[in-house]
Design an enzyme around this catalytic site. Structure first.
Site, PDB file in Angstrom:
ATOM      1  N   HIS A   1      -4.183   0.895  -6.320  1.00 12.09           N
ATOM      2  CA  HIS A   1      -4.554   1.728  -5.070  1.00 12.09           C
ATOM      3  C   HIS A   1      -5.910   1.376  -4.582  1.00 12.09           C
ATOM      4  O   HIS A   1      -5.952   1.016  -3.341  1.00 12.09           O
ATOM      5  CB  HIS A   1      -4.331   3.131  -4.978  1.00 12.09           C
TER       6      HIS A   1
ATOM      7  N   HIS B   1       1.624   4.731  -2.893  1.00 13.83           N
ATOM      8  CA  HIS B   1       1.894   6.195  -2.404  1.00 13.83           C
ATOM      9  C   HIS B   1       3.172   7.066  -2.612  1.00 13.83           C
ATOM     10  O   HIS B   1       3.473   7.892  -3.249  1.00 13.83           O
ATOM     11  CB  HIS B   1       1.453   6.308  -0.663  1.00 13.83           C
TER      12      HIS B   1
ATOM     13  N   ASN C   1      -6.622  -0.433  -1.074  1.00 13.57           N
ATOM     14  CA  ASN C   1      -6.881   0.367  -0.135  1.00 13.57           C
ATOM     15  C   ASN C   1      -8.206   0.416   0.620  1.00 13.57           C
ATOM     16  O   ASN C   1      -8.668   0.278   1.742  1.00 13.57           O
ATOM     17  CB  ASN C   1      -6.695   1.861  -0.565  1.00 13.57           C
TER      18      ASN C   1
ATOM     19  N   ILE D   1      -6.364   9.120  -0.782  1.00 13.91           N
ATOM     20  CA  ILE D   1      -6.816   8.992   0.658  1.00 13.91           C
ATOM     21  C   ILE D   1      -5.693   7.919   1.060  1.00 13.91           C
ATOM     22  O   ILE D   1      -5.263   7.304   0.121  1.00 13.91           O
ATOM     23  CB  ILE D   1      -8.073   8.707   0.923  1.00 13.91           C
TER      24      ILE D   1
ATOM     25  N   HIS E   1       0.731  -1.026   0.085  1.00 13.81           N
ATOM     26  CA  HIS E   1      -0.086  -0.153   0.205  1.00 13.81           C
ATOM     27  C   HIS E   1       0.712   1.290  -0.055  1.00 13.81           C
ATOM     28  O   HIS E   1       0.763   1.961  -0.834  1.00 13.81           O
ATOM     29  CB  HIS E   1      -0.816  -0.140   1.386  1.00 13.81           C
TER      30      HIS E   1
END
Length: 917
Positions: free
Chosen positions: A767, A580, A771, A917, A575
């Site tokens: 993602h 990110h 997520n 997010i 993740h």
């Protein structure tokens, strides 16, 4: 540009005539024109004349000679009027003082003291050698009503010669003391309409003296840039790169690189953390903030004040709706954690779960979890009454929604089938791989970590597959054996993790072997849990499921440790690192090296939204020393070191695309006749099956788009901006990997399409898949404990007798404490929430329509959105297919993480355009 004459307006019955203010070049002295008169001036080299009209009069007036720009003295060929419609976004919420300021700003705008705009032609002025420019013209008048109440619209009129040429850029100057959010400017004359999309914050001239450059919507490659705006294209890029010096200010839009040297605080012993992005701990680069250093060895950056936010470029900051949603999540988390926090404070310790009802009572009442009895702390007096009141306050504030994994079947998490299903259709379906050969071997140094051969021997596996009526040879041949292997990633950290004293947790390095049965179920066969070797023992423990009570509970504890490993790797590697952190350098390089006019910039722009802001917030309170990840996940204060080690050993850009990743893990085989050129080894692999549909749609869009703008085969290598962009990603953004040979070349349209498809997939589908299932799967602590506090008791251990007497208590007391659990649940709930202003992949045509007026390009995005509508229908049909055991079954939540659409909230579905997010 246009010959801009003083603009007419009327405010409260008073006619105003305003000469253009603050020109970009030095202006000559001019006669003042009385404010009560309406003036229109047209200037030429031959006539040197001004026609003036006075309300109700026709008297001749003196000629005004004011021609500050050489091009305005060219041969007079007549003029035309052009109108600029300026759309500005309002603030959603305003304080009382801001409302007063807003009214004052409206007044200033009405009289031309709010904003100046200047048009720049695509054509060169032969006298200056630069693009022709109009005079700076004020945006005047009271705002006009528009359909969307979030916006205000103002106008500005220009008078320009017919030979001015098409405007290619607009220079915008903000005269107010506060920033303005400029949405767009539309230029209209009698024959043409030109869109200048902005969606940017224009800072006050006192903060940024340079006028902002806004280009028209038509994308163009550097070599196709009209001569009149070539210089501005380069100037705009230079303005966002900065010089690598000084502390960045909140209003700036500077994009630059730095290492992760702001996660710890060397002034506090318990907060010392290594710098990431150096040879010992390689890592992708983050956005530079320039905060002062608090130490030079290592060079650690100040973390600022507690409530002070880390810098991100102004246009990357959350908009108000997103910010409010994020704050609401933090407020909700405060209440969720209130009871455990107070209880821990009063008892001076963190309370473990003692029975399953303790966990059940965390959730709101529903048809599965019945109404809870009023809680009684057992404390007397005022404090007891206060605590009882707190404990029995409304469920809305203090209780969580029931996670999907237990919503319709509260015992599903106990079953081996569900344990296996989540390896294919859970929140972390990206670590399972095909077991191709035996024995399983480690790549770690045997001198440090013991024998390389796994304790999951052929004999162990053969004994287990016999239960399915097959042999180990046949199981390997039919590709029915699979592996989730965290041994090499975690074993170097196990001893350090198990030695943590301030917040103890215990772990192993795990390997799990699965068997894919003929009825379509993936079931765990055996688990190996390893500790660092000692002179007396290799410390490799093998567990299999059994039928007696003791073996059953030991097996349950072994699976819990695997889940704990899985939760940590999921959060820190799959993740945070692979989406990110890896995406951040792409965003920085895109802004630094690609003009907003560049077609690649326009394609990537929706997929960069909010990522820098959410990453900065993560560095502030999530992945930092003492943050949520350290306190609630297994690796503790070694969390980011583990993430760095994974980056060093396994991350490579060419393997981050879905088909390549599936092939690397043996979960798919190359097949030119199959979807995306690969055939799945397990057809009922929901993440991969649905993901390939999304991947194919993205790839098709990107290929069409790239070929449209790069029709010449040599145009890729001759695009200097594009080559600088890719070079910077490799050599600055991922500096620690710059010498790797696997980086794709960028010579052909196929190369570019593959690179862009990878990036868009990572930001959107990948993602979303890893997520938005965090709370649906991790919200029930026993299903995915983020850490465990005890090792599995051995017969010689003091805890073994307690385990034999009360195995349920031993299991529950191994889980995170109540405060740890509710902390991580609150974070998972926030991270799983779609905000009301979310922009989804399926809406890309609406988002991109603002950027393009090219009908062919608009068709590509329309086709893409239509394809996602079909994909959503396909996924829904798959979720009803009873033959697909990993999607359907009694009480089983369907696999929806890659459904393109979603309402806002915690939904377990929906693919946003970006990592927001």
């Amino acid at each position: 540009m246009f010959v801009a004459s003083p603009v007419k307006t009327n405010f409260n019955g008073v006619s105003l005539g305003r000469s253009p203010a603050f020109p970009a070049l030095p202006r000559r002295r001019t006669h003042r024109v009385p404010i009560s008169k309406q003036v229109r001036a047209v200037i030429s080299r031959e006539e040197k004349a001004v026609d003036q009209e006075e309300s109700g009069k026709s008297a001749n007036k003196p000629v005004i000679n004011s021609s500050p720009f050489p091009w305005q003295r060219s041969k007079y060929t007549g003029s035309k009027t052009v109108t600029a419609f300026v759309k500005i976004r309002k603030k959603i919420k305003e304080k009382l003082t801001e409302r007063f300021e807003h009214q004052l700003e409206l007044l200033m705008k009405a009289i031309g003291q709010g904003m100046l705009i200047q048009l720049v032609s695509e054509e060169i002025d032969p006298d200056t050698g630069k693009g022709r420019r109009s005079l700076e013209t004020p945006v005047l008048g009271l705002p006009k009503a528009v359909k969307d109440p979030r916006y205000l619209e103002f106008t500005a009129d220009f008078t320009v010669p017919f030979n001015f040429g098409k405007p290619g850029a607009i220079l915008v100057t903000n005269l107010l003391s506060t920033e303005i959010c400029l949405s767009e400017i539309i230029i209209k004359d009698s024959s043409d309409t030109i869109l200048f999309p902005a969606n940017t914050w224009i800072q006050s001239r006192s903060d940024n003296p340079q006028a902002r450059i806004i280009f028209r919507s038509q994308p163009c490659l550097p070599s196709e840039t009209p001569d009149g705006i070539k210089e501005l294209r380069e100037k705009d890029l230079v303005s966002v790169r900065g010089d690598g010096k000084g502390e960045r200010k909140p209003h700036e839009r500077i994009y630059d690189y730095d290492v992760y040297n702001d996660l710890g605080d060397p002034r506090k012993k318990e907060r010392v953390r290594p710098v990431l992005g150096v040879p010992e701990t390689p890592y992708p680069r983050r956005c530079r903030t320039g905060r002062p250093l608090v130490s030079k060895d290592p060079p650690c950056e100040s973390r600022g004040k507690e409530k002070e936010e880390f810098y991100v470029p102004r246009d990357e900051v959350f908009e108000e709706i997103k910010r409010d949603t994020f704050r609401a999540g933090r407020f909700k988390a405060l209440f969720h954690n209130l009871v455990p926090s107070i209880s821990a404070a009063l008892s001076n310790l963190d309370i473990p779960f003692t029975c399953f009802s303790d966990i059940d009572n965390l959730y709101k009442s529903n048809i599965v979890l019945g109404h809870t009895e009023p809680k009684d702390t057992g404390l007397g007096g005022f404090i007891g009454g206060f605590m009882n009141g707190i404990l029995n306050v409304t469920e809305t504030l203090l209780k969580y929604d029931t996670p999907a994994v237990i919503k319709w079947d509260r015992f599903a998490w106990l079953r081996d089938n569900e344990f296996g299903r989540q390896a294919l259709a859970g929140v972390n379906p990206v670590n399972i791989e095909l077991l191709k050969e035996l024995p399983i071997r480690s790549k770690l140094d045997p001198a440090l970590y013991g024998p390389q051969e796994s304790a999951l021997t052929e004999e162990v596996i053969a004994r287990e597959v016999e239960h399915y009526g097959t042999t180990i040879e046949k199981a390997l041949e039919e590709k029915r054996l699979f592996l989730v292997d965290y041994h090499d990633m975690l074993l170097p950290f196990v001893e350090k993790i198990n030695s943590i004293k301030e917040d103890p947790r215990k772990t192993y390095a795990s390997r799990t072997i699965f068997y894919y049965s003929k009825n379509g179920a993936l079931r765990p066969l055996a688990i190996e849990l390893s500790l660092p070797p000692t002179p007396e023992s290799e410390n490799k423990f093998v567990y299999t499921h059994g039928h007696d009570a003791t073996t059953h509970w030991i097996w349950k504890l072994a699976k819990a440790h695997v889940c704990s490993n899985d939760a940590g790797v999921h959060q820190l590697v799959n993740h945070w690192l692979r989406t990110h952190a890896a995406m951040e350098p792409y965003i920085i390089a895109t802004n630094r090296q690609l003009s907003t006019m560049h077609p690649v910039y326009k394609l990537l722009h929706p997929h960069m939204r909010y990522t820098l802001e959410i990453n900065a917030r993560a560095r502030k309170s999530l992945i930092n020393g003492g943050g949520i990840i350290e306190s609630c996940f297994t690796p503790g204060k070694y969390a980011m070191e583990l993430s760095s080690a994974a980056y060093k050993s396994m991350w490579r850009f060419d393997m981050e695309g879905l088909p390549a990743d599936l092939i690397r893990r043996g979960m798919a085989e190359e097949d030119s006749s199959a979807e995306c050129g690969v055939k799945l080894v397990i057809d009922d692999y929901p993440y991969a099956a649905d993901g390939l549909l999304i991947w194919k749609a993205i790839k098709s869009l990107v290929e069409s788009y790239v070929k449209h703008f790069y029709s010449d085969p040599k145009s890729i290598t001759s695009d200097l901006e594009l080559q600088a962009w890719w070079d910077e990603i490799k050599n600055k953004g991922h500096y620690d990997k710059k010498d790797e040979t696997w980086w794709p070349k960028l010579n052909t349209t196929q190369d570019l399409s593959q690179i862009l498809t990878n990036m868009i997939w990572i930001a959107s589908g990948q993602h979303a898949a890893i997520n938005f299932g965090q709370y649906p799967f991790g919200g029930y602590v026993p299903n995915r404990p983020t850490l465990l506090r005890k090792l599995i008791p051995q017969e010689t251990d003091p805890d073994y007798e307690m385990f034999m007497r009360n195995p349920q208590y031993s299991f529950l007391s191994s889980l995170p404490t109540q405060l740890q659990a509710t902390k991580v649940m609150a974070v998972q709930e926030t991270l799983s929430t779609h905000s009301p202003d979310e922009e989804y992949l399926i809406e890309l045509r609406e988002v991109q329509r603002h950027w393009f007026q090219d009908e062919e390009v608009v068709k590509y995005f329309n086709k893409f959105s239509e394809e996602l509508v079909k994909i959503e229908k396909t996924i829904n049909e798959r979720n009803k297919d009873k033959k697909l055991k990993n999607r359907t079954g009694a009480g089983m939540p369907p696999y929806e993480l890659l459904l393109p659409t979603s309402p806002h909230g915690v939904t377990g579905r929906g693919i946003p355009n970006s990592i927001s997010i």
